[in-house]
Design an enzyme around this catalytic site. Structure first.
Site, mmCIF file in Angstrom:
data_model
loop_
_atom_site.group_PDB
_atom_site.id
_atom_site.type_symbol
_atom_site.label_atom_id
_atom_site.label_comp_id
_atom_site.label_asym_id
_atom_site.label_seq_id
_atom_site.Cartn_x
_atom_site.Cartn_y
_atom_site.Cartn_z
ATOM 1 N N LYS A 94 7.483 12.032 9.337
ATOM 2 C CA LYS A 94 7.855 11.884 7.924
ATOM 3 C C LYS A 94 7.202 12.963 7.074
ATOM 4 C CE LYS A 94 8.813 6.884 7.799
ATOM 5 N NZ LYS A 94 8.484 6.489 9.181
ATOM 6 N N PHE A 134 9.498 -3.370 3.842
ATOM 7 C CA PHE A 134 9.149 -4.322 2.787
ATOM 8 C C PHE A 134 9.639 -5.712 3.202
ATOM 9 C CE2 PHE A 134 8.974 -1.335 -1.184
ATOM 10 C CZ PHE A 134 7.805 -0.797 -0.688
ATOM 11 N N HIS A 156 4.955 4.796 12.001
ATOM 12 C CA HIS A 156 5.690 4.693 10.739
ATOM 13 C C HIS A 156 5.090 5.606 9.672
ATOM 14 C CE1 HIS A 156 8.565 2.814 8.078
ATOM 15 N NE2 HIS A 156 7.613 2.507 7.205
ATOM 16 N N GLU A 215 -2.048 0.862 9.432
ATOM 17 C CA GLU A 215 -1.303 1.100 10.668
ATOM 18 C C GLU A 215 -2.173 1.720 11.756
ATOM 19 O OE1 GLU A 215 2.780 3.118 12.348
ATOM 20 O OE2 GLU A 215 1.875 3.977 10.557
ATOM 21 N N CYS A 255 12.749 -0.649 5.626
ATOM 22 C CA CYS A 255 12.462 0.579 6.373
ATOM 23 C C CYS A 255 12.407 0.374 7.884
ATOM 24 C CB CYS A 255 11.157 1.184 5.885
ATOM 25 S SG CYS A 255 11.121 1.399 4.090
ATOM 26 N N HIS A 302 10.551 10.083 3.835
ATOM 27 C CA HIS A 302 10.824 8.723 4.298
ATOM 28 C C HIS A 302 12.310 8.437 4.110
ATOM 29 C CE1 HIS A 302 10.585 4.709 5.469
ATOM 30 N NE2 HIS A 302 9.634 4.255 4.670
#
Length: 416
Positions: free
Chosen positions: A336, A402, A304, A315, A164, A341
């Site tokens: 998002k 990831f 994010h 985050e 991502c 996403h």
């Protein structure tokens, strides 16, 4: 020797809430959700029945029926978004294309093509019968190759895969190519087309997706105490980044300037964020140092924030730790909540949001917000539910993937 300056001269998108930059931007400001019941396949047997799909899109009309047959949807999305950005930048009028390169991202590539071919094979008599288009429709680097071929760009070309964070890495690494003098222009971005049985089923197995099937448009809710996972999306985002003197010499319009990039790794877990936020804190410190600015110089952050339980908490705590009290004066919005996403396309699309925010002085909302998760500082400015106007000079985009891959880029209002 003075540092070369890198500016943005072209933008292009294909998203669940708009098939070009202006349509996308207006829907974003209006708080439109792209989430709806899945139409790409019958999702009733899955835990999640909805996604943020690209809508009103006919690849054959845009690219030609013959072309579409050899392209997986991820490559179709890539070509449409990059075509818009390349036209916007006026690159099609440049004769010497040897110093124009392409760095393009896709985390999963042509996964639906692979799934369809395997399904066709297994229901037969076992005789191998695969289409000769399988490999070029499946491989992750095919989008970068197709963009280069379509436009005759023979500069540096590569596929960057960091899940991502991929298209944010493309921006940062493309920026480096220009700084190093290896290219004058880089077409950078990413695409994803993973809303299929494999994509949805796999993310369901990870318990990463929202299952709010009774109210899809309210499912993506970053920072909110009732969030239950992310909404998978699809689409593409593209930026044309260019050395300043090269852009000025050809009279290109300039949207903004890149003043800092950074990448690092959590080195913690293959899917989970480090709960103490060490990697993100260091990432922000690195990008601020590269840009030569202080936390209080930031006006806007597109985080994010995916609407996952662990991710949003880790985050926001990390951003607060890195920026200190300056965080309370910086506007943020988790877009998002509207786009879903977009996986590898997320960083490019959200970077375009940062650039439009600088240009327009309008900050898109974080929709679907009712009440802060008690583990998230309720004093941070997340632009809940409605767009606001604000003077934005410097904007930060952050993305994580990831594998613990982190990437950030800082944009600044262009000044000659």
């Amino acid at each position: 020797m003075s540092k070369r300056r890198v500016v943005i001269t072209g933008l292009g998108v294909l998203t669940p809430i708009g098939n070009n930059v202006e349509e996308f931007w207006q829907n974003l400001l209006n708080g439109v959700s792209g989430a709806a019941p899945i139409t790409h396949f019958n999702a009733e047997k899955f835990k999640t029945h909805f996604a943020c799909e690209v809508k009103n899109f006919d690849a054959g009309e845009i690219l030609g029926r013959k072309e579409v047959r050899r392209l997986d949807p991820v490559m179709q999305y890539s070509l449409v978004a990059s075509d818009e950005a390349i036209k916007d930048a006026g690159l099609d009028t440049i004769e010497n294309k040897k110093r124009i390169g392409v760095f393009w991202a896709s985390g999963i590539g042509g996964i639906d093509t692979l799934h369809a071919e395997i399904a066709e094979f297994t229901k037969g008599d076992g005789t191998p019968r695969f289409t000769p288009f399988l490999v070029p429709k499946m491989i992750v680097d095919a989008s970068a190759g197709n963009i280069s071929i379509r436009h005759g760009f023979t500069g540096p070309s590569a596929a960057i895969v960091t899940a991502c964070a991929s298209s944010t890495h493309c921006i940062g690494l493309g920026y480096d190519q220009i700084l190093l003098g290896r290219a004058d222009v880089m077409v950078v971005g990413g695409a994803e087309a993973a809303i299929g049985e494999v994509g949805v089923g796999a993310f369901n197995a990870l318990k990463a997706l929202s299952t709010r099937n009774d109210d899809p448009t309210a499912a993506s809710r970053p920072f909110d105490k009732d969030r239950d996972g992310f909404v998978i999306g699809e689409g593409a985002g593209c930026l044309v980044i260019e050395e300043l003197e090269h852009a000025m010499a050809r009279g290109a319009k300039i949207y903004a300037e890149i003043i800092g990039v950074a990448q690092n790794a959590d080195a913690f877990h293959i899917t989970a964020p480090n709960p103490d936020g060490t990697g993100v804190i260091e990432l922000i410190n690195l990008v601020l140092k590269d840009a030569g600015i202080k936390p209080e110089d930031l006006d806007y952050i597109n985080p994010h924030s995916t609407s996952t339980d662990l991710g949003d908490i880790a985050e926001t705590n990390a951003i607060k730790n890195a920026l200190g009290d300056a965080i309370y004066d910086i506007n943020m919005s988790a877009t998002k909540s509207m786009t879903g996403h977009l996986i590898s396309a997320a960083g490019a699309v959200e970077s375009i949001i940062c650039i439009k925010t600088i240009n327009e002085g309008k900050i898109a909302p974080t929709i679907n917000f009712n009440e802060f998760d008690p583990q998230i500082d309720s004093n941070i400015k997340i632009t809940p539910n409605k767009m606001i106007e604000a003077d934005v000079n410097i904007a930060l985009n952050i993305n994580y993937g990831f594998g613990g891959h982190n990437s950030a880029v800082i944009f600044k209002k262009y000044q000659d």
